[in-house]
Design a protein around this motif. Sequence first.
Motif, PDB file in Angstrom:
ATOM      1  N   VAL A  23       0.842  -1.193   0.000  1.00 47.91           N
ATOM      2  CA  VAL A  23       0.000   0.000   0.000  1.00 47.91           C
ATOM      3  C   VAL A  23       0.879   1.244   0.000  1.00 47.91           C
ATOM      4  CG1 VAL A  23      -1.717   1.343   1.282  1.00 47.91           C
ATOM      5  CG2 VAL A  23      -1.901  -1.158   1.200  1.00 47.91           C
ATOM      6  N   ALA A  24       0.503   2.207  -0.835  1.00 52.19           N
ATOM      7  CA  ALA A  24       1.180   3.503  -0.870  1.00 52.19           C
ATOM      8  C   ALA A  24       0.146   4.608  -0.758  1.00 52.19           C
ATOM      9  CB  ALA A  24       1.972   3.668  -2.169  1.00 52.19           C
ATOM     10  N   GLY A  25       0.425   5.625   0.042  1.00 56.34           N
ATOM     11  CA  GLY A  25      -0.409   6.814   0.065  1.00 56.34           C
ATOM     12  C   GLY A  25      -0.153   7.638  -1.185  1.00 56.34           C
ATOM     13  N   THR A  26      -1.175   8.325  -1.680  1.00 57.95           N
ATOM     14  CA  THR A  26      -1.022   9.087  -2.923  1.00 57.95           C
ATOM     15  C   THR A  26      -0.026  10.242  -2.767  1.00 57.95           C
ATOM     16  OG1 THR A  26      -2.993  10.368  -2.344  1.00 57.95           O
ATOM     17  CG2 THR A  26      -3.299   8.477  -3.802  1.00 57.95           C
ATOM     18  N   GLY A  27       0.210  10.678  -1.530  1.00 65.54           N
ATOM     19  CA  GLY A  27       1.176  11.743  -1.314  1.00 65.54           C
ATOM     20  C   GLY A  27       2.581  11.373  -1.743  1.00 65.54           C
ATOM     21  N   ARG A  28       2.885  10.093  -1.824  1.00 69.78           N
ATOM     22  CA  ARG A  28       4.224   9.672  -2.235  1.00 69.78           C
ATOM     23  C   ARG A  28       4.536  10.058  -3.674  1.00 69.78           C
ATOM     24  NH1 ARG A  28       5.043   3.726   0.783  1.00 69.78           N
ATOM     25  NH2 ARG A  28       5.318   4.627   2.870  1.00 69.78           N
ATOM     26  N   PRO A  32       8.729  12.930  -5.135  1.00 67.35           N
ATOM     27  CA  PRO A  32       9.468  11.941  -5.919  1.00 67.35           C
ATOM     28  C   PRO A  32      10.689  11.409  -5.194  1.00 67.35           C
ATOM     29  CG  PRO A  32       8.860  13.810  -7.294  1.00 67.35           C
ATOM     30  CD  PRO A  32       8.528  14.184  -5.880  1.00 67.35           C
ATOM     31  N   PRO A  33      10.860  10.084  -5.177  1.00 65.30           N
ATOM     32  CA  PRO A  33      12.035   9.480  -4.533  1.00 65.30           C
ATOM     33  C   PRO A  33      13.290   9.592  -5.367  1.00 65.30           C
ATOM     34  CG  PRO A  33      10.650   7.787  -5.492  1.00 65.30           C
ATOM     35  CD  PRO A  33       9.920   9.081  -5.683  1.00 65.30           C
ATOM     36  N   PHE A  34      13.141   9.921  -6.652  1.00 64.01           N
ATOM     37  CA  PHE A  34      14.294  10.127  -7.529  1.00 64.01           C
ATOM     38  C   PHE A  34      13.834  10.988  -8.702  1.00 64.01           C
ATOM     39  CE2 PHE A  34      12.547   5.805  -8.310  1.00 64.01           C
ATOM     40  CZ  PHE A  34      11.984   6.002  -9.554  1.00 64.01           C
ATOM     41  N   GLU A  35      14.793  11.490  -9.429  1.00 63.66           N
ATOM     42  CA  GLU A  35      14.536  12.305 -10.615  1.00 63.66           C
ATOM     43  C   GLU A  35      15.239  11.682 -11.819  1.00 63.66           C
ATOM     44  OE1 GLU A  35      12.525  14.803 -10.771  1.00 63.66           O
ATOM     45  OE2 GLU A  35      12.251  15.437  -8.672  1.00 63.66           O
ATOM     46  N   PRO A  36      14.697  11.806 -13.034  1.00 60.18           N
ATOM     47  CA  PRO A  36      13.422  12.459 -13.359  1.00 60.18           C
ATOM     48  C   PRO A  36      12.232  11.632 -12.894  1.00 60.18           C
ATOM     49  CG  PRO A  36      14.348  11.424 -15.312  1.00 60.18           C
ATOM     50  CD  PRO A  36      15.378  11.278 -14.232  1.00 60.18           C
ATOM     51  N   TRP A  37      11.119  12.291 -12.666  1.00 56.24           N
ATOM     52  CA  TRP A  37       9.894  11.680 -12.194  1.00 56.24           C
ATOM     53  C   TRP A  37       8.796  11.918 -13.219  1.00 56.24           C
ATOM     54  CZ3 TRP A  37       8.999   7.925  -9.076  1.00 56.24           C
ATOM     55  CH2 TRP A  37       7.778   7.738  -8.435  1.00 56.24           C
ATOM     56  N   TYR A  43      -0.226  10.819 -11.885  1.00 57.14           N
ATOM     57  CA  TYR A  43      -0.433  10.492 -10.482  1.00 57.14           C
ATOM     58  C   TYR A  43      -1.787   9.801 -10.302  1.00 57.14           C
ATOM     59  CZ  TYR A  43       3.302  13.908  -9.362  1.00 57.14           C
ATOM     60  OH  TYR A  43       4.478  14.600  -9.269  1.00 57.14           O
ATOM     61  N   PRO A  44      -1.924   8.905  -9.349  1.00 60.97           N
ATOM     62  CA  PRO A  44      -3.226   8.241  -9.135  1.00 60.97           C
ATOM     63  C   PRO A  44      -4.356   9.213  -8.834  1.00 60.97           C
ATOM     64  CG  PRO A  44      -1.701   7.786  -7.338  1.00 60.97           C
ATOM     65  CD  PRO A  44      -0.894   8.412  -8.413  1.00 60.97           C
ATOM     66  N   GLN A  45      -4.072  10.277  -8.078  1.00 60.62           N
ATOM     67  CA  GLN A  45      -5.106  11.245  -7.742  1.00 60.62           C
ATOM     68  C   GLN A  45      -5.510  12.101  -8.943  1.00 60.62           C
ATOM     69  OE1 GLN A  45      -2.022  10.900  -6.606  1.00 60.62           O
ATOM     70  NE2 GLN A  45      -1.268  12.701  -5.505  1.00 60.62           N
ATOM     71  N   LEU A 133       6.582   2.379  -4.847  1.00 62.36           N
ATOM     72  CA  LEU A 133       6.122   3.255  -3.767  1.00 62.36           C
ATOM     73  C   LEU A 133       5.361   2.492  -2.693  1.00 62.36           C
ATOM     74  CD1 LEU A 133       5.005   6.377  -5.844  1.00 62.36           C
ATOM     75  CD2 LEU A 133       7.089   6.101  -4.474  1.00 62.36           C
ATOM     76  N   ALA A 134       4.887   1.291  -3.025  1.00 67.45           N
ATOM     77  CA  ALA A 134       4.201   0.444  -2.044  1.00 67.45           C
ATOM     78  C   ALA A 134       5.167  -0.501  -1.333  1.00 67.45           C
ATOM     79  CB  ALA A 134       3.088  -0.355  -2.716  1.00 67.45           C
ATOM     80  N   GLY A 135       6.468  -0.357  -1.592  1.00 67.66           N
ATOM     81  CA  GLY A 135       7.472  -1.121  -0.869  1.00 67.66           C
ATOM     82  C   GLY A 135       7.676  -2.544  -1.336  1.00 67.66           C
TER      83      GLY A 135
END
Length: 260
Positions: A23-28, A32-37, A43-45, A133-135
Amino acid sequence: MNHDLKAAVLRRCRRMEIPLVGVAGTGRWENPPFEPWMPEEFYPQSIFPLARSVIVIGLPVHLPVLATAPSIYYHELYKIVNTLLDQYTYRLASFLNDRGYPSVFVPRDGYGSIEVLRKNPVAFFSHRHAAFLAGLGTFGVNNALITPEYGPRVRFGSVLTAADLPPDPLREDDLCTRCMKCVEACPAGALDGRDYPEGLTDKAACAANSADLARRHISPCGICITVCPVGEDRQHYAPAGGEEPRYRRAREHVQRYGGL
């Protein structure tokens, strides 16, 4: 955060024999954990404005079948896994809707055909980034998401939900060994050996190869994920997929039939 609902979702997944769930929150997506994103429109939202969480499921691609690729055997397995992903994510979305949380599933591919992908090589949602993003894993040189259980031999599906579910932690370990087997084995020469996202798959070359295999009814290719040494499935099936004579004979037999 609705911990009880997440526990209910996990129980539901176990009943459906889904081995990987995150599970990942949409805020993730907004951090961005890396670039380019990716652009915000992916985005899901942006796709489902009510979304607060993304549930990602993963189904393995059985290594001995994949080791015959390209073949009709892997072609059929690929279709079956895709169908199951769509069915399971649809059922999970319905499960959440029945409990009062607006939810939708996202189809596993998001494009109509390889020919479409050659003209517009991006799907409207990335399940592999959602899985990251959900690990569930980390990216490899082959641009695929690598999991500890199955290496990159996993297909993912996603559910976008208004439920505020506790997110799973991102993986901190880097699973890619950088052995470069995927780079060396790619028949299209589509990988350049750099880490993702600095090194990106040559989508045109990959799609052209896939289009040729599709005309022969033996797509997709699958070689870059076949040769990856990471994954507990390697030990489970060992030495399937290797060059031991009996496995090579089995692969060659399958490849002679069912396609062109």
